[in-house]
Design a protein around this motif. Structure first.
Motif, PDB file in Angstrom:
ATOM      1  N   LYS A  13       0.844  -1.109   0.239  1.00  0.00           N
ATOM      2  CA  LYS A  13       0.257   0.058  -0.102  1.00  0.00           C
ATOM      3  C   LYS A  13       0.731   1.434   0.017  1.00  0.00           C
ATOM      4  O   LYS A  13       0.393   2.578  -0.511  1.00  0.00           O
ATOM      5  N   ASP A  14       2.034   1.380   0.295  1.00  0.00           N
ATOM      6  CA  ASP A  14       2.621   1.978   1.274  1.00  0.00           C
ATOM      7  C   ASP A  14       4.418   1.611   0.715  1.00  0.00           C
ATOM      8  O   ASP A  14       5.197   1.387   1.448  1.00  0.00           O
ATOM      9  N   ASP A  52       3.933  -0.473  -5.264  1.00  0.00           N
ATOM     10  CA  ASP A  52       2.742   0.466  -4.552  1.00  0.00           C
ATOM     11  C   ASP A  52       1.609  -0.117  -5.978  1.00  0.00           C
ATOM     12  O   ASP A  52       1.184  -0.292  -7.148  1.00  0.00           O
ATOM     13  N   THR A  54      -3.025   0.043  -5.093  1.00  0.00           N
ATOM     14  CA  THR A  54      -4.338   0.183  -4.345  1.00  0.00           C
ATOM     15  C   THR A  54      -5.677  -1.085  -4.153  1.00  0.00           C
ATOM     16  O   THR A  54      -6.584  -0.694  -3.583  1.00  0.00           O
ATOM     17  N   ASP A 112       2.016  -5.155   4.802  1.00  0.00           N
ATOM     18  CA  ASP A 112       0.967  -4.980   4.533  1.00  0.00           C
ATOM     19  C   ASP A 112       0.651  -6.880   4.237  1.00  0.00           C
ATOM     20  O   ASP A 112       0.295  -7.455   3.927  1.00  0.00           O
TER      21      ASP A 112
END
Length: 124
Positions: A13-14, A52, A54, A112
């Motif tokens: 996610k990051d 990254d 989403t 994550d």
């Protein structure tokens, strides 16, 4: 030429923060951003390329063979940061390490949900 693993893409996610999380545990540095990736190179030349996303992240498992000194240092960083760890991949033995194959090992999750493992003796 021998067949070797060169790199693996790790969805996050990051990506930058996730790469730094693992780098900090292992005592490594994240490389400069390369295209869309934040690379983390381990000593045998394999790169974890953090990327990254989403979308939903499918958990992966990464096991790192480390020396006793590297294990001790990483384990101290895990404990100091208050990161949960387990002796087993099923998370049934919290706050323990294992002693499989004459070595030591433990499991922890990255931000994550990827299952990370440190071990001092290979399974094979």
């Amino acid at each position: 030429m021998a067949i070797e693993l060169n790199h693996i893409i790790v969805y996050a996610k990051d990506a930058k923060a996730s790469a730094k999380f693992l780098a900090d545990i292992l005592g490594l540095e994240v490389g400069d951003k390369w295209g869309p990736f934040y690379p983390l190179v381990v000593s045998n030349g394999v790169t974890l390329d953090y990327f990254d996303t989403t979308g939903d992240i499918q958990s992966q498992h990464c096991a790192f063979l480390v020396s006793d000194d590297e294990f001790d240092a990483s384990f101290e960083r895990i404990k100091a940061a208050g990161i949960p760890y387990w002796a087993d991949p099923y998370k049934q033995k919290p706050n323990e390490i294992n002693h499989m194959y004459g070595g030591r090992g433990f499991y922890f999750d990255d931000p994550d949900g990827h299952a990370m493992e440190l071990l001092t003796a290979p399974y094979a």
